[in-house]
Design an enzyme around this catalytic site. Structure first.
Site: not given
Ligand code: PHE
Ligand code: ZN
Length: 881
Positions: A267-271, A304
């Site tokens: 869905g999305a990524m919290e970088n 995120e």
């Molecule tokens: N860490 C992200 C989330 O929950 C999910 C995610 C995991 C995205 C692995 C990409 C790869 O918010």
């Molecule tokens: Zn998450």
């Protein structure tokens, strides 16, 4: 590709890293097929580790070009290198600089992990173990470093160059190239690294934090999509304010960026400072997004953003601790949405999701604890158990400790662990210390899989004016865990008098039960309440205070009373669901035994009363009128499941509701229709939800006036919610109008990928025998794509996960089709393939014929040589005992 031979990783084998990385300087020269990465790592022996150790770095499909220590090139005998590892057996036992030059091919990266291209945009995805596809690195979350990233690229191809942190320099280079340098002052694990290069436009805004710092906010999108970010931006600002007000957490950089891409595995990524989002969870317009899409955008933008504190500043020591950031952050986003919208309706929606996904997972061969003790492939543990049950476990702390006690624990967690990589034990210890509570037994929630069952038996003693509750708990066996210890279950109850008011909850020793929380800790225990002048009706597990299955055998009269009178709205909804579930289960059995179906006038009366109750929110009424899903009924039946019988029983019930409540449904449909311009807020969305539930029920009998109403709504809708709902209703009826509307929808929206996804899904979910052939032929549609995860999930994912009767066809063709797709996809994108394969998670519950087909399909997958680790792991656990 990482193939099946990998050995399992175990929590108990955790060891601190031998080497730490203080700083990382990356110099990335973007090129479509040969992106060159120069990394300079400042390595330091870890004082916490033991004897002098070699440097062992992770890699994945890397090509090494050059290697040097403190500027001295390393001769070949001083290291060994493979695409997966770089080992320096005898490094200097002091801090030193390691220079590594590698080259990668972003265009060939179909896994979408590491550096890849989405359209013409370069982007990265590093969680969980993707940074090792960019450079050799100790790619584990307990190695936290300060990153400086220089990116260069062709200026016309990638005029925008982004990475984590703040921009510190930029400029032009020879040959039409340019560069940018980004510095992130906060030490972070490699999985939070991100860079982006592309031709992107930004929508800009600002936020002033509680302490008066100004933060620039930017959402980057493909040019032309700027007009679709307004809701995401607004959600972001509300989330930032909410985290300050509710958790006392401010944002910490001067810039917060979101980039949206069309090709994304999740869905999305919290970088850090540079979230990367699937388009689906940012882009929205009235005509293209449904109310559900808007709600998802709000929740995921918030999720995120909230990770900045719960995940980024405090990260996970190792991947076994995944729930530490995910469960907690889901809890936080659920609370945010509850505060922005309707708390009871949000709770009902969350519990529906929990039961549909997590309870189902917990009841099958893929069951695992919230904190697994072993994994083969970590990517397969981004599950409903880690996320949704993980959030429930945090929610139970909130119930056990009360709001203030919970906040004290959170404050201590932020104070104690900021800037570090923590464990679940660290987290729980904060709540124990801040509240002087012993939470040892509570830890079972993290280690024991399976949905606990709580059985309640009540006995009323009129003479003693006392109520006795006998409460037993049991956790069913799950793979690798035959027997379980009793859990700590915060079980919120109410005793309701005939007038609908709650009676005081006073134990026979005179103690009042605080906030209605019975804390269950034993396999069986007895609670006696005194001063009860009449036999009360029991309201159990209010607001779903614990993620358990309640067995209470309440009478139909009591359930109807609860549906009408309980002060806990969740349990009003639950009472209706319980009535409906028991009817459906009886009728599935009747259908299979060729017996007459039962009718439940009580259920109909309860629904009529809810429909007529002016005090209830429309969204709540809509939830009450939505019958349990096919997969939920299957799970409650538990064995020898016939999905066709379930489908028929559910249709019959919907028809009965339609026939018996026709005037009220019609009237409500009219009252909920609006001529106001579309607004995505919760109240308007709730009215639309109720209206569309009524429409769907009205059409359940296939009566032509209702079909005409749906067609009319489809044609005249001024927003996607109403248009899509009408189309979904039409899609359930095999009539010429359906084909026309489906075609019309495509013509209207064919240039909009997110809407085309909806078009594919809708067709994949039609519960008819013809659907498999339709899905097959849609795979040849020019708009279908095997490489875009959204598109693949929209068609084949929807078929496998959301069409119970057709995926589980009695002839096995649905299973075979999905297995074939998994095998073909595994070559390209193992992560998405493995997730698709998890649609088989309930196969053991099926009746014998279907079960045999499912087993054959799984065995065929298992037999393929060269499977990815991802698919191999899911298939072997699915087939395992
Ligand atoms: N860490 C992200 C989330 O929950 C999910 C995610 C995991 C995205 C692995 C990409 C790869 O918010
Ligand atoms: Zn998450």
């Amino acid at each position: 590709m990482r193939t099946e031979d990998a050995r399992p990783v175990r929590l108990k084998d955790y060891r601190p890293p031998d080497w730490l990385v203080e700083t990382v300087e990356l110099d990335v020269s973007l090129d479509p097929v040969a992106t060159r990465v120069r990394a300079k790592l400042k390595l330091t022996p870890n004082p916490r580790a033991g004897a002098p150790a070699p440097v062992v770095l992770d890699g994945d499909e890397l090509n090494l070009l050059a290697l040097a220590i403190d500027g001295e090139p390393l001769t070949a005998e001083r290291y060994t290198v493979t695409p997966d590892n770089l080992t320096i057996p005898q490094p200097p036992q002091r801090p030193f600089l390691l220079h590594i030059e590698t080259v990668v091919d972003p265009s060939a990266n179909t896994q979408l992990i590491g550096i890849y291209r989405s359209g013409n945009t370069y982007c990265t995805q590093c969680e969980a173990e993707g940074f090792r596809r960019i450079t050799y690195f100790p790619d584990r979350p307990d190695v936290m470093a300060v990153y400086t990233t220089r990116i260069e690229a062709d200026k016309t191809e990638a005029p925008v160059l982004l990475a984590n942190g703040n921009l510190t320099a930029s400029g032009d280079l020879a040959d039409g190239r340019h560069f940018a340098v980004w510095h992130d002052p906060y030490p972070k694990p490699s999985y939070l690294f991100a860079l982006v290069g592309g031709n992107l436009s930004s929508v800009d805004d600002r936020f002033v934090t509680l302490s008066g710092r100004e933060v620039a906010l930017r959402i980057y999108v493909e040019p032309g999509k700027e007009g679709r970010c307004a809701y995401a931006m607004d959600s972001l600002k509300r989330a930032m304010r909410w985290d300050e007000e509710v958790f006392g957490r401010e944002y910490d950089l001067d810039l917060f960026m979101i980039v949206t891409v069309a090709d994304f595995n999740m869905g999305a990524m919290e970088n850090k400072g540079l979230n990367i989002f699937n388009d689906k969870y940012v882009l929205a317009g009235t005509e293209t997004a449904t109310d559900a899409d808007f709600a998802h955008i709000e929740a995921i933008i918030a999720h995120e953003y909230f990770h900045n504190w719960t995940g980024n500043r405090i990260t996970c020591r190792d991947w076994f601790q995944l729930c530490l950031k995910e469960g907690l952050t889901v809890f936080r986003d659920q609370e945010f949405s509850s505060d922005q919208r309707s708390r009871p309706v949000k709770r009902i929606a969350d519990v529906r999701l929990l039961r549909a996904q997590q309870f189902t997972e917990d009841a099958g061969p893929l069951a695992h604890p919230v904190r697994p003790a072993v994994y083969n492939e970590i990517n397969n543990f981004y599950t409903a158990t880690v996320y949704e049950k993980g959030a429930e476990v945090v929610r139970m702390l909130n119930v056990l400790l009360g709001r203030q006690g919970f906040r004290r624990g959170m404050d201590l967690y932020f104070a104690r662990h900021d800037g570090r990589a923590a464990t679940v034990e660290d987290f729980i210890q904060c709540f124990a210390d801040a509240n002087e509570r012993d939470l040892t037994q509570f830890m079972h929630w993290y280690s024991q899989a399976g949905t606990p069952e709580v059985t309640v038996t009540a006995a009323y003693d009129a003479k003693a004016r006392a109520l006795r509750l006998d409460v037993a708990q049991a956790v069913p066996p799950t793979p690798g865990q035959a027997s379980k210890e009793p859990m700590v279950i915060p079980f919120v109850i109410g005793l309701i008098g005939r007038d609908g008011h709650d009676l005081p909850l006073v134990r026979d020793d005179g103690a009042e039960v605080e906030r209605g929380v019975l804390v269950l800790t034993k396999p069986a225990e007895r609670f006696t309440f005194s001063g009860i002048g009449q036999p009360p009706v029991l309201s159990l597990n209010r607001a779903f205070s614990a993620p358990v299955k309640v067995v209470a055998n309440q009478s139909s009269a009591d359930l109807r009373f609860l549906a009408a009178r309980d002060s806990d709205p969740f349990n009003r909804w639950q009472a209706v669901q319980t009535l409906a579930t028991s009817l459906l289960i009886d009728n599935v059995a009747a259908l299979r035994g060729k017996r007459e179906l039962r009718h439940d006038e009580g259920l109909i009366a309860a629904l009529a009363a809810i429909l007529a109750d002016p005090a209830l929110e429309p969204a709540f009424i809509g939830q009450a009128l939505t019958m349990p899903g096919e997969a939920d009924i299957a799970r409650d039946i538990g064995h020898d499941v016939d999905p066709d019988a379930i489908f028929v029983a559910r249709c019959e019930l919907r028809e009965a509701i339609s026939e018996r409540l026709h005037p009220a449904l019609h009237d409500t449909y009219r009252r909920m229709s609006s001529r106001e311009p579309y607004r995505p807020d919760a109240a308007s969305a709730g009215r639309r939800a109720l209206k569309n539930v009524c429409l769907d029920l009205l059409a359940a009998t296939a009566e032509s006036s209702a079909i005409a109403l749906a067609l009319h709504q489809y044609e005249t809708a001024d927003n996607m919610t109403d248009r899509m709902a009408a189309l979904a209703t039409l899609s359930l009826h095999e009539r010429p109008e359906r084909a026309e509307a489906i075609e019309d929808f495509y013509r209207r929206f064919e240039t909009d990928p997110l809407v085309v996804d909806k078009w594919f899904s809708l067709q994949a979910m039609i519960p008819e025998p013809g659907t498999l052939a339709r899905v097959r032929s849609l795979t040849a549609h020019p708009a279908f794509s095997f490489t875009n995860p959204n598109r693949l999930r929209a068609l084949i994912g929807a078929f496998a996960h959301a069409n119970q009767s057709q995926f589980n066809r009695a002839d096995g063709a649905g299973h075979a089709f999905v297995a074939d797709t998994v095998l073909a996809l595994d070559q390209k994108n193992p992560q998405v393939a493995a997730r698709l394969l998890s649609a088989f998670k309930s196969w053991r519950m099926l009746e014998a014929t279907r079960r045999a087909h499912a087993e054959a399909a799984l065995k065929r997958v298992a037999a393929r040589e060269g499977l990815s680790r991802d698919v191999n792991d899911i298939v072997s656990r699915s087939l395992g005992a």
